[in-house]
Structures are given as C-alpha cells and as structure tokens.
Design a protein around this motif. Sequence first.
Motif, PDB file in Angstrom:
ATOM      1  N   ALA A 103       0.842  -1.201   0.000  1.00 16.17           N
ATOM      2  CA  ALA A 103       0.000   0.000   0.000  1.00 16.17           C
ATOM      3  C   ALA A 103       0.876   1.249   0.000  1.00 16.17           C
ATOM      4  O   ALA A 103       0.545   2.263  -0.641  1.00 16.17           O
ATOM      5  CB  ALA A 103      -0.919   0.000   1.223  1.00 16.17           C
ATOM      6  N   GLN A 107       1.025   4.322  -2.746  1.00 19.28           N
ATOM      7  CA  GLN A 107       0.953   5.730  -2.350  1.00 19.28           C
ATOM      8  C   GLN A 107       2.152   6.514  -2.880  1.00 19.28           C
ATOM      9  O   GLN A 107       2.006   7.647  -3.349  1.00 19.28           O
ATOM     10  CB  GLN A 107       0.888   5.836  -0.822  1.00 19.28           C
ATOM     11  N   LEU A 114      -8.156   3.055  -3.881  1.00 20.70           N
ATOM     12  CA  LEU A 114      -9.490   3.205  -3.302  1.00 20.70           C
ATOM     13  C   LEU A 114     -10.457   3.883  -4.268  1.00 20.70           C
ATOM     14  O   LEU A 114     -11.615   3.461  -4.398  1.00 20.70           O
ATOM     15  CB  LEU A 114      -9.409   3.989  -1.991  1.00 20.70           C
ATOM     16  N   THR A 186      -7.298  -3.973   3.757  1.00 22.01           N
ATOM     17  CA  THR A 186      -6.347  -3.014   4.319  1.00 22.01           C
ATOM     18  C   THR A 186      -6.806  -1.579   4.143  1.00 22.01           C
ATOM     19  O   THR A 186      -6.624  -0.743   5.041  1.00 22.01           O
ATOM     20  CB  THR A 186      -4.971  -3.185   3.638  1.00 22.01           C
ATOM     21  N   LEU A 187      -7.420  -1.279   3.018  1.00 25.64           N
ATOM     22  CA  LEU A 187      -7.700   0.107   2.656  1.00 25.64           C
ATOM     23  C   LEU A 187      -9.145   0.534   2.877  1.00 25.64           C
ATOM     24  O   LEU A 187      -9.457   1.722   2.759  1.00 25.64           O
ATOM     25  CB  LEU A 187      -7.317   0.336   1.190  1.00 25.64           C
ATOM     26  N   TYR A 274      -3.025  -4.860  -4.995  1.00 26.39           N
ATOM     27  CA  TYR A 274      -2.649  -3.455  -5.031  1.00 26.39           C
ATOM     28  C   TYR A 274      -2.226  -3.145  -6.471  1.00 26.39           C
ATOM     29  O   TYR A 274      -1.867  -4.053  -7.234  1.00 26.39           O
ATOM     30  CB  TYR A 274      -1.500  -3.187  -4.058  1.00 26.39           C
TER      31      TYR A 274
END
Length: 310
Positions: A103, A107, A114, A186-187, A274
């Motif tokens: 993640a 980023q 998301l 996770t998100l 991801y």
Amino acid sequence: MRCSSYITILALTALNVAILAFSRAELLTSTLPMFVAQGIILLVIFVTMRRLLNKTARAAISLLRLHYAVEGLFFLHIAWLNLRLLNHLSMMLPFPYADTLLAGWDQALHLDWLSYFNAVLSLPQVFHVLDVAYTSLTLLSVVVLLLLVSCGYIARAREFIDTFFVTAMICILVGAAFPAKAAVLTLIPDLSIFAQMGWIPGSYHIAYLEELRDPSAPLVLNPANLPGLATFPSFHTASGILIISACRKTWLSAPAWIYATVMISATPVLGGHYIVDLIAGVLVAVLVVTLLRRVNRESAPTAQLQHAVA
C-alpha cells in the motif's frame, strides 16, 4: 514440448512431494484418482498421435495439430496442479504480511486504489463483466492454446506454454516473500458496506492463507480446490500480457487485447491486488517473454544443425 520442460515438471513434483513429506501439510488423496485418470487419457491420446505420425510418411495436418494440442493440454494438466501446490506450500513460510509495504508503494507512486475500487463498485454491470473476466482466466488460457494450435501457430503455442510456466514459477516464488491479505481489507476500514452483497470482493483467498500461516492448525490440501495466493507480482496481470504476446500479429490479437485489458482491469477489485502488483506482473511477463525468445533464437541454429546431421 521440449524434454527440458518435462524434466522441470518432474523436479517441481519432487519438490512438492518433499515439502509434503517433511512439513505439516497433507494432501487430500480422494480427488487424485480423477486427476490421474484425466492425465492418463491425455497421455495415451498424444502418444498414440505421435506413433501415428511416425508411421505416416505424409501426416495429415489435422492429425499433427491434434497431437500438439493434446500434448499441450497434458503438460498444462500436470503443471497446473504442481504450480498450485507449490503456491500453497510456499505460503507456509513465515514472512510477515506485506500489505502495509505494498500500500505504501502505491501511495509513493500516486496510485489511488481506493478511488478505482469505488468507481468500479458503483457500476454493477461493469463489476459483473470484470468478475466474469477474472474468474475465466484458466478456461481462456486453454482456449488460447487450442486456438493457436488449430490455426497452425505451433511455435506460438509452445511459447505460450513455456512463458506461462516460467512466469507462474517466478510469481509464486516472489509472492511467497510478499504474502498479503488483500487491498480491500487493508484500505477499506468499514467492511459492513459489503453486507448486502454477501461477500467481500478480492478476499476469496483469506481463509486459505490464514490456515497455511497458522502452524498450530491441521493442514489438508485439496488438489481440486487450490486458489491462487500470490499477490505481488500479480499472475493474472502477467497472464494477460502473455496471452497478448502469444496472439500477436494474428487474427486472435484483437480479441486477446480486449480480454486481457478487461481481465487485468479486474485484478485490483476481484483479485485483492494493489496496483503495484499489476505493474510487477507486467514487468515479470515482459522479462520472461524477452528472455525466452532470446534463448529460443540462440538455440535454433544448433537445433537445425543437429536435425541436418541426423
């Protein structure tokens, strides 16, 4: 198929057997007779085809293509079970979950997982199409192989099988060092939003992964039910690239691009990946295709010389 391909499969089988013998994992044998029977049928057919070809001075093209198709199916049949077994057995290694790391890479690259997930989820019809494309990879891979052979693209079919096998091995081995639960877990902080759906997209593998990583739990692997567990790199993404590569410059190219694009688009949502997993999958596939083509070009003159001497 080359002799080296079968030697590699034998080595992989031996590795899986050794892991099963010296670890807590066991194999559910009740489904093996059907697997063995299917393999024997394919083996008998393609061996019979080879003998007929050897006896026929001028073999019919259809017979030759049938021989290659059945041999390809036989190889995939035994390779697929061993690859899936290795995928699950390797996930017993106690590497920490890599969700935070993956993640963080998303980023750092300004990849907004998301927003993409929410956009797809807001379009039910698109979501359904992506779901079908993602879950049909195994079937479509077989279809691609059969179409390539039936159209006479034998070299492409061999390339597809070779790159598929090597890419799967790389994704499995690298993926074992980067186990991950799922981007959705996770998100997305509030999973209750999926209550109406009755399931959480991209989390189908969680129960299998947690069972493998719990050393105190009994572990019985069912050969008929071994879903893919590698997150980084994404094997679905890599497979899409391999399909495009195998079908290049043929009438299959356009359908391959369409399917691969849709299927790869599904991986962040349906595969729990991801976005950086997709990038890694593309890089692995491109690397394998490039290297194997170079190896095949370099070995071609030697093979031709040996054929001429024979």
